[in-house]
Design a protein around this motif. Structure first.
Motif, mmCIF file in Angstrom:
data_model
loop_
_atom_site.group_PDB
_atom_site.id
_atom_site.type_symbol
_atom_site.label_atom_id
_atom_site.label_comp_id
_atom_site.label_asym_id
_atom_site.label_seq_id
_atom_site.Cartn_x
_atom_site.Cartn_y
_atom_site.Cartn_z
ATOM 1 N N ALA A 44 0.831 -1.207 0.000
ATOM 2 C CA ALA A 44 0.000 0.000 0.000
ATOM 3 C C ALA A 44 0.862 1.253 0.000
ATOM 4 C CB ALA A 44 -0.928 -0.016 1.211
ATOM 5 N N ILE A 45 1.959 1.225 0.759
ATOM 6 C CA ILE A 45 2.858 2.377 0.819
ATOM 7 C C ILE A 45 3.450 2.659 -0.557
ATOM 8 C CG2 ILE A 45 5.064 3.203 1.747
ATOM 9 C CD1 ILE A 45 4.356 1.612 4.324
ATOM 10 N N ALA A 46 3.894 1.608 -1.242
ATOM 11 C CA ALA A 46 4.474 1.772 -2.573
ATOM 12 C C ALA A 46 3.449 2.350 -3.548
ATOM 13 C CB ALA A 46 4.989 0.423 -3.081
ATOM 14 N N THR A 47 2.204 1.903 -3.449
ATOM 15 C CA THR A 47 1.156 2.419 -4.330
ATOM 16 C C THR A 47 0.937 3.908 -4.075
ATOM 17 O OG1 THR A 47 0.054 0.265 -4.317
ATOM 18 C CG2 THR A 47 -1.239 2.145 -5.059
ATOM 19 N N CYS A 48 0.907 4.310 -2.796
ATOM 20 C CA CYS A 48 0.737 5.725 -2.452
ATOM 21 C C CYS A 48 1.891 6.562 -3.006
ATOM 22 C CB CYS A 48 0.664 5.894 -0.935
ATOM 23 S SG CYS A 48 -0.861 5.292 -0.195
ATOM 24 N N VAL A 49 3.103 6.065 -2.875
ATOM 25 C CA VAL A 49 4.275 6.788 -3.374
ATOM 26 C C VAL A 49 4.172 6.960 -4.888
ATOM 27 C CG1 VAL A 49 6.775 6.690 -3.695
ATOM 28 C CG2 VAL A 49 5.768 6.073 -1.490
ATOM 29 N N ASN A 50 3.752 5.914 -5.587
ATOM 30 C CA ASN A 50 3.596 5.990 -7.040
ATOM 31 C C ASN A 50 2.536 7.001 -7.453
ATOM 32 O OD1 ASN A 50 5.552 4.027 -7.493
ATOM 33 N ND2 ASN A 50 4.074 2.344 -7.483
ATOM 34 N N LEU A 51 1.544 7.201 -6.580
ATOM 35 C CA LEU A 51 0.479 8.169 -6.857
ATOM 36 C C LEU A 51 0.856 9.572 -6.390
ATOM 37 C CD1 LEU A 51 -2.663 6.065 -5.795
ATOM 38 C CD2 LEU A 51 -1.926 6.625 -8.124
ATOM 39 N N GLY A 52 2.051 9.733 -5.828
ATOM 40 C CA GLY A 52 2.485 11.025 -5.345
ATOM 41 C C GLY A 52 1.816 11.441 -4.054
ATOM 42 N N LEU A 53 1.393 10.464 -3.237
ATOM 43 C CA LEU A 53 0.683 10.737 -1.994
ATOM 44 C C LEU A 53 1.550 10.424 -0.784
ATOM 45 C CD1 LEU A 53 -2.731 9.064 -2.946
ATOM 46 C CD2 LEU A 53 -2.182 11.510 -3.044
ATOM 47 N N ASN A 54 1.283 11.103 0.323
ATOM 48 C CA ASN A 54 1.968 10.819 1.582
ATOM 49 C C ASN A 54 1.460 9.472 2.101
ATOM 50 O OD1 ASN A 54 2.900 10.666 4.224
ATOM 51 N ND2 ASN A 54 2.516 12.808 4.675
ATOM 52 N N PRO A 55 2.340 8.495 2.283
ATOM 53 C CA PRO A 55 1.888 7.150 2.652
ATOM 54 C C PRO A 55 1.705 6.926 4.152
ATOM 55 C CG PRO A 55 4.237 7.108 2.316
ATOM 56 C CD PRO A 55 3.797 8.529 2.042
ATOM 57 N N THR A 56 1.882 7.974 4.970
ATOM 58 C CA THR A 56 1.818 7.795 6.423
ATOM 59 C C THR A 56 0.455 7.283 6.874
ATOM 60 O OG1 THR A 56 3.411 9.596 6.708
ATOM 61 C CG2 THR A 56 2.178 8.905 8.650
ATOM 62 N N ALA A 57 -0.612 7.843 6.296
ATOM 63 C CA ALA A 57 -1.964 7.414 6.663
ATOM 64 C C ALA A 57 -2.155 5.934 6.366
ATOM 65 C CB ALA A 57 -3.011 8.239 5.929
ATOM 66 N N ALA A 58 -1.670 5.503 5.212
ATOM 67 C CA ALA A 58 -1.804 4.095 4.841
ATOM 68 C C ALA A 58 -1.040 3.209 5.820
ATOM 69 C CB ALA A 58 -1.296 3.880 3.414
ATOM 70 N N ALA A 59 0.190 3.599 6.144
ATOM 71 C CA ALA A 59 0.999 2.799 7.063
ATOM 72 C C ALA A 59 0.337 2.701 8.433
ATOM 73 C CB ALA A 59 2.392 3.412 7.194
ATOM 74 N N ALA A 60 -0.142 3.834 8.958
ATOM 75 C CA ALA A 60 -0.752 3.846 10.292
ATOM 76 C C ALA A 60 -2.004 2.986 10.338
ATOM 77 C CB ALA A 60 -1.082 5.281 10.698
ATOM 78 N N ALA A 61 -2.894 3.170 9.355
ATOM 79 C CA ALA A 61 -4.164 2.441 9.366
ATOM 80 C C ALA A 61 -3.958 0.945 9.169
ATOM 81 C CB ALA A 61 -5.086 2.993 8.279
ATOM 82 N N ILE A 62 -3.097 0.569 8.255
ATOM 83 C CA ILE A 62 -2.910 -0.850 7.941
ATOM 84 C C ILE A 62 -2.240 -1.579 9.102
ATOM 85 C CG2 ILE A 62 -1.699 -2.459 6.404
ATOM 86 C CD1 ILE A 62 -2.182 -0.306 4.174
ATOM 87 N N VAL A 63 -1.287 -0.936 9.759
ATOM 88 C CA VAL A 63 -0.646 -1.563 10.916
ATOM 89 C C VAL A 63 -1.674 -1.804 12.020
ATOM 90 C CG1 VAL A 63 0.975 -1.193 12.810
ATOM 91 C CG2 VAL A 63 1.685 -0.729 10.461
ATOM 92 N N VAL A 64 -2.463 -0.799 12.348
ATOM 93 C CA VAL A 64 -3.461 -0.941 13.412
ATOM 94 C C VAL A 64 -4.524 -1.971 13.028
ATOM 95 C CG1 VAL A 64 -5.261 0.260 14.726
ATOM 96 C CG2 VAL A 64 -3.097 1.405 14.244
ATOM 97 N N SER A 65 -4.865 -2.045 11.751
ATOM 98 C CA SER A 65 -5.910 -2.978 11.309
ATOM 99 C C SER A 65 -5.537 -4.437 11.540
ATOM 100 C CB SER A 65 -6.211 -2.769 9.817
ATOM 101 O OG SER A 65 -5.167 -3.277 8.995
ATOM 102 N N GLY A 66 -4.243 -4.708 11.692
ATOM 103 C CA GLY A 66 -3.819 -6.084 11.936
ATOM 104 C C GLY A 66 -4.410 -6.673 13.201
ATOM 105 N N TRP A 67 -4.792 -5.805 14.135
ATOM 106 C CA TRP A 67 -5.400 -6.240 15.399
ATOM 107 C C TRP A 67 -6.918 -6.061 15.390
ATOM 108 C CZ3 TRP A 67 -0.475 -4.543 14.994
ATOM 109 C CH2 TRP A 67 0.517 -5.222 15.702
ATOM 110 N N CYS A 68 -7.517 -5.965 14.192
ATOM 111 C CA CYS A 68 -8.944 -5.626 14.097
ATOM 112 C C CYS A 68 -9.770 -6.669 13.356
ATOM 113 C CB CYS A 68 -9.119 -4.265 13.407
ATOM 114 S SG CYS A 68 -8.490 -2.882 14.346
#
Length: 426
Positions: free
Chosen positions: A352-376
């Motif tokens: 997801a981070i790589a996809t965000c970078v390719n789209l020119g987007l800040n990937p921090t939101a993706a990293a934070a949400a996906i990491v937390v989702s592992g416990w959800c």
């Protein structure tokens, strides 16, 4: 998709169906599924039944015996009386208060603490029946609350993983810890909102450990001597401390819990038959069995295959919100099925981070949400916490899903919204 993957998924689906129809004793479907996996050649018998030697299961079984001993003490008798009085004065208020108390405790222990959720569910399983607040109505929401901190300041593990996955994807990591805690708060807020909305749909029946007659006059009388009660309390504290320290001292933390049971046996608080019945409870069979199922699914390579397939399907022009939400679902789903939360996060977050970078987007939101989702995950009773909740609460699978499936999507939506708002992508 390889044949082992197909067979593993088919056996898992069969196990879920057997749990749904509720014709077999609780804990039996996973054992049958494990035997099928071995016969079909998906895994060997050592791996299939490895869950019974899993350190967490050893700890859980020992703690079940300690909780059984604790129920003989004056503390639990008073605890039952207090909760019963709360329920009698106001069912909904007591319901929300119990959930908030558990969430507050989770703030100290941190998300995903095995010691904490075992403690919480064990105590909740002693609740006496009250028409104003049936134990079945509160055990599931309050049990899952043990995974949702009300004040999420203890997020070091998840924060460290966010930094790690960003760096692994070649992104300079500069994540504000306070903002990351707010992302966790959004998740907890979504969970609490669902608990409030779900109050009226929760079932009304006595639970496995606290039958309806428990509300009658003459609660179980304390039969232990003062010295035996003291041994029980000390054993309980030692067991909890051992579980908390496990991350620092390794398997010895789990073994300490077992030794605490030895003190209960020697002091005469419980005899050997009582301890044997506690450590071989159906919930132990269920929890140990599903570990083997999860390991078999993970070993087939299913996680990597699904991740690569979904990444290709989303493409490079996907909406950022949809991208994060889809990967949150994917991560939580596979973490639940494979039993490897951190491993699954490390597979999907970089994608997801790589996809965000390719789209020119800040990937921090993706990293934070996906990491937390592992416990959800938790919408399937094939993990420690949901399996224990379902067993202790004597829930049917339909009752379980009525709460957990909406909870699953509401939490992930709240998580994704929070991550995107707190960490702008543009």
């Amino acid at each position: 998709m390889t044949l082992p993957m197909i067979l593993a998924l088919a056996v898992t689906a069969l196990m879920i169906v057997l749990i749904m129809v509720d014709k077999l004793p609780f804990g039996a479907p996973p054992l049958l599924a494990l035997l099928l996996l071995v016969v079909l050649g998906v895994t060997d018998i050592k791996t299939a039944f490895g869950g019974f030697a899993n350190p967490t299961i050893v700890m859980l079984a020992s703690f079940m015996a300690i909780m059984a001993a604790l129920q003989k003490t004056s503390f639990i008798v008073k605890f039952k009386e207090t909760v019963y009085n709360m329920a009698s004065k106001g069912g909904f208020k007591a319901y929300v208060l119990l959930i908030l108390i558990v969430m507050l405790g989770c703030s100290l222990f941190g998300t995903g603490s095995t010691a904490y959720y075992v403690l919480v569910i064990g105590l909740l399983s002693t609740l006496p029946y009250s028409k104003q607040l049936p134990p079945s109505k509160v055990l599931m929401p309050a049990g899952f609350a043990a995974n949702h901190p009300l004040i999420p300041f203890n997020t070091a593990l998840q924060y460290g993983i966010v930094i790690a996955v960003l760096e692994s994807a070649g992104v300079t990591a500069n994540v504000n810890l306070f903002k990351f805690s707010l992302v966790n708060l959004c998740l907890s807020a979504g969970f609490l909102l669902w608990c409030v909305l779900a109050y009226k749909i929760m079932p009304d029946h006595p639970i496995a450990e606290a039958k309806e007659e428990a509300k009658a006059a003459g609660e179980p009388k304390v039969t232990l001597s003062k010295n035996q009660e003291m041994v029980t309390y000390i054993s309980f504290v030692v067991a909890v401390v051992g579980m908390i320290l496990q991350s620092k001292i390794g398997d010895a933390g789990y073994a300490i819990t077992g030794l605490a049971v030895g003190a209960i046996l020697v002091s005469g608080v419980m005899n050997f038959d009582e301890i044997r019945n506690a450590i071989s409870a159906p919930i132990i069979l269920m929890s140990a069995g599903v570990i083997g199922i999860a390991d078999a699914l993970g070993n087939t390579g299913l996680t990597n295959l699904v991740g690569e397939t979904v990444a290709k399907m989303l493409g490079d022009n996907v909406n950022p919100f949809i991208l994060i939400f889809a990967f949150c679902i994917l991560t939580s789903l596979l973490a639940t099925l494979t039993g490897s939360t951190i491993g699954t996060v490390y597979v999907f977050a970089p994608m997801a981070i790589a996809t965000c970078v390719n789209l020119g987007l800040n990937p921090t939101a993706a990293a934070a949400a996906i990491v937390v989702s592992g416990w959800c995950g938790h919408f399937l009773p094939i993990d420690g916490m949901p399996a224990m909740i379902m067993g202790a609460g004597n829930y049917k699978i339909t009752e379980f899903w009525k709460f957990t499936i909406p909870q699953y999507f509401i939490r992930l939506l709240a998580l994704t919204v929070g991550a995107v708002l707190i960490f702008p992508m543009k």
